[in-house]
Design a protein around this motif. Structure first.
Motif, PDB file in Angstrom:
ATOM      1  N   ALA A  77       1.364  56.666  51.428  1.00 42.34           N
ATOM      2  CA  ALA A  77       2.233  56.939  52.576  1.00 42.34           C
ATOM      3  C   ALA A  77       1.815  56.171  53.819  1.00 42.34           C
ATOM      4  N   GLY A  78       0.568  55.753  53.874  1.00 39.33           N
ATOM      5  CA  GLY A  78       0.158  54.921  55.006  1.00 39.33           C
ATOM      6  C   GLY A  78      -0.973  55.520  55.806  1.00 39.33           C
ATOM      7  N   ASP A  79      -0.659  55.934  57.020  1.00 39.51           N
ATOM      8  CA  ASP A  79      -1.645  56.518  57.932  1.00 39.51           C
ATOM      9  C   ASP A  79      -2.821  55.573  58.150  1.00 39.51           C
ATOM     10  N   GLY A  80      -2.510  54.267  58.308  1.00 39.71           N
ATOM     11  CA  GLY A  80      -3.542  53.299  58.669  1.00 39.71           C
ATOM     12  C   GLY A  80      -4.219  52.612  57.517  1.00 39.71           C
ATOM     13  N   PHE A  81      -3.857  52.950  56.256  1.00 39.99           N
ATOM     14  CA  PHE A  81      -4.513  52.327  55.110  1.00 39.99           C
ATOM     15  C   PHE A  81      -3.957  50.917  54.858  1.00 39.99           C
ATOM     16  N   HIS A  82      -4.781  50.060  54.283  1.00 38.23           N
ATOM     17  CA  HIS A  82      -4.383  48.685  53.996  1.00 38.23           C
ATOM     18  C   HIS A  82      -3.254  48.665  52.959  1.00 38.23           C
TER      19      HIS A  82
ATOM     20  N   LYS B 236      11.064  59.209  46.991  1.00 36.71           N
ATOM     21  CA  LYS B 236      10.846  59.371  48.441  1.00 36.71           C
ATOM     22  C   LYS B 236      10.326  58.082  49.064  1.00 36.71           C
ATOM     23  N   ALA B 237       9.462  57.376  48.350  1.00 39.46           N
ATOM     24  CA  ALA B 237       8.918  56.117  48.872  1.00 39.46           C
ATOM     25  C   ALA B 237      10.006  55.067  49.035  1.00 39.46           C
ATOM     26  N   VAL B 238      10.910  54.985  48.063  1.00 39.75           N
ATOM     27  CA  VAL B 238      11.992  53.996  48.134  1.00 39.75           C
ATOM     28  C   VAL B 238      12.937  54.322  49.283  1.00 39.75           C
ATOM     29  N   GLU B 239      13.202  55.599  49.496  1.00 35.51           N
ATOM     30  CA  GLU B 239      14.170  56.011  50.514  1.00 35.51           C
ATOM     31  C   GLU B 239      13.612  55.976  51.931  1.00 35.51           C
ATOM     32  N   SER B 240      12.297  56.069  52.057  1.00 38.76           N
ATOM     33  CA  SER B 240      11.702  56.214  53.386  1.00 38.76           C
ATOM     34  C   SER B 240      11.895  54.968  54.252  1.00 38.76           C
ATOM     35  N   PRO B 241      12.487  55.120  55.427  1.00 34.35           N
ATOM     36  CA  PRO B 241      12.639  53.958  56.319  1.00 34.35           C
ATOM     37  C   PRO B 241      11.304  53.505  56.907  1.00 34.35           C
ATOM     38  N   GLU B 242      10.291  54.358  56.851  1.00 31.69           N
ATOM     39  CA  GLU B 242       8.971  54.001  57.394  1.00 31.69           C
ATOM     40  C   GLU B 242       8.107  53.270  56.365  1.00 31.69           C
ATOM     41  N   GLN B 243       8.464  53.370  55.092  1.00 28.23           N
ATOM     42  CA  GLN B 243       7.617  52.785  54.048  1.00 28.23           C
ATOM     43  C   GLN B 243       7.754  51.263  54.031  1.00 28.23           C
ATOM     44  N   ILE B 244       6.643  50.576  53.770  1.00 27.49           N
ATOM     45  CA  ILE B 244       6.662  49.113  53.726  1.00 27.49           C
ATOM     46  C   ILE B 244       7.246  48.639  52.396  1.00 27.49           C
TER      47      ILE B 244
END
Length: 406
Positions: free
Chosen positions: A149-154, A192-200
């Protein structure tokens, strides 16, 4: 199941996301970096992000002190007591999975995924109880979903975490000839990952590899699951324009994945058919994405779709065929043209299933099959082959004109 054709890239599904990450960055299929380089690179969708990536604390002492104990637990298949479960938890959360976030371990992420899959297979095969395997599945799904999900991870850590989510199985394959059963709880996280506008983008690509695995292993059976997957990937097929920050090749790659997923699920609807047919007919879209959409049209089940006009499929498929032949006019590559015509023929076979105005699609399917037969004659020179194909291409162009006018 989708064709394995020349126009598709060759790496295994597990490596597609890191190759696609290279496409998203470089914007060129021929410039895709190696897997290791792709994992180490900073993708374009993280430009402007902090240079200092978040790393979880890793307790190296756990590897020395309790690794053997954890191995025994995996082999036992069940926890002897609550204390053993807590030791197991600590090993994975504070060492084995936590190290995925470390900068020094980015070139080892593929190895870590393989090691973790082996751990799951150890716990989940044979006559041992399923307790440890099921617990490790739950622990992995929760940990990796948060990492992806992210939160600063590479991005490399996030891509591999999402790949791991897609690789989870409720029932492991006991041997190479067996088929695993996918973990149903993983599918919502992938969607959820595919749909998320925040996901890279690179993580979305990894999530779609997981969704495709679920679809191929009969893990998207219910109407609810099929609807959720279609809702997530259909907008990509419909998105002709390249979004800001994404390369043309990267966008085409993601659209080809989305088309392949829809074809693998196999349930047609007017909206899905229209979107796939639109992608097939786009002259400025790379051929590999158009091929994926054509193959998807051929894999759909059209029963119960209603009054669908076959010409809506046949016209873009005919245009695709003409474009594929035209692309080889100056310098023929037999394998490439053969693969593209195979895709077109599969799609046209789907169009021929449609109840309304299917005669033209059936006639075009016959022509395409004839064109494909030319490739079987190895005595034909390139000029002779293209002469025969050119005559059939002219017939298709005439039919295309009639269908477009009517």
């Amino acid at each position: 199941m989708m064709l394995t054709s020349y126009h598709r890239l060759g790496p295994s599904a597990a490596l597609w996301p890191v190759v696609a990450l290279g496409l998203i960055v470089a914007g060129s299929m021929c410039c895709a970096p190696s897997v290791a380089k792709a994992q180490e690179s900073t993708p374009s969708d993280t430009v402007g992000a902090p240079q200092s990536w978040r790393e979880l604390p890793v307790d190296e002492e756990l590897r020395k002190t309790i690794r053997i104990q954890v191995s025994r637990t995996l082999l036992a298949g069940k926890f002897a007591n609550q204390q053993e479960r807590e030791v197991f938890d600590r090993y994975y959360k504070q060492y084995a999975l936590a190290r995925w976030s470390r900068a020094e371990d980015r070139n080892k992420l593929t190895d870590y995924r393989k090691e973790h899959r082996n751990n799951l297979r150890t716990a989940g095969t044979g006559s041992r109880p399923a307790d440890v395997h099921d617990y490790l599945n739950t622990l992995t799904l929760d940990f990796m979903s948060k990492l992806a999900a992210g939160d600063g991870f590479h991005p490399a850590a996030r891509v591999n975490a999402m790949l791991m989510v897609g690789e989870l199985s409720e029932k492991e394959a006991a041997s190479s000839s067996d088929i695993p059963e996918v973990l149903p709880a993983a599918l919502p996280e992938l969607v959820k990952a595919v749909e998320s506008p925040e996901q890279i983008d690179s993580v979305k690509v990894a999530a779609m590899v997981g969704i495709l695995r679920h679809a191929r292993l009969d893990g998207v059976k219910s109407q609810a699951a099929q609807g959720a997957v279609a809702k997530a990937v259909l907008p990509l097929v419909q998105a002709k324009a390249v979004p800001a920050g994404r390369s043309l090749q990267g966008h085409a790659w993601m659209r080809s994945q989305a088309a392949e997923i829809l074809g693998e699920i196999g349930q047609a609807s007017p909206t899905i058919v229209e979107a796939l047919a639109g992608q097939v007919g786009e002259k400025n879209t790379p051929f590999f994405a158009r091929c994926a959409a054509a193959e998807a049209l051929g894999n759909l089940s059209y029963s119960g779709v209603g009054n669908l006009d076959a010409r809506k499929l046949a016209v873009p498929l005919a245009q695709f065929t003409v474009d594929a032949c035209e692309a080889e006019a100056e310098k023929l590559h037999r394998g490439r043209l053969n693969a593209r015509l195979l895709s077109a023929e599969l799609g046209m076979k789907g169009a021929a299933q449609v109840s309304t105005n299917a005669d033209a699609a059936r006639a075009l399917d016959t022509i395409l099959r004839r064109m494909l037969e030319y490739f079987e004659d190895r005595n034909l020179s390139d000029d002779e082959l293209m002469s025969k194909i050119g005559k059939d291409r002219a017939i298709i162009e005439q039919a295309l004109g009639r269908m477009s006018a009517g």
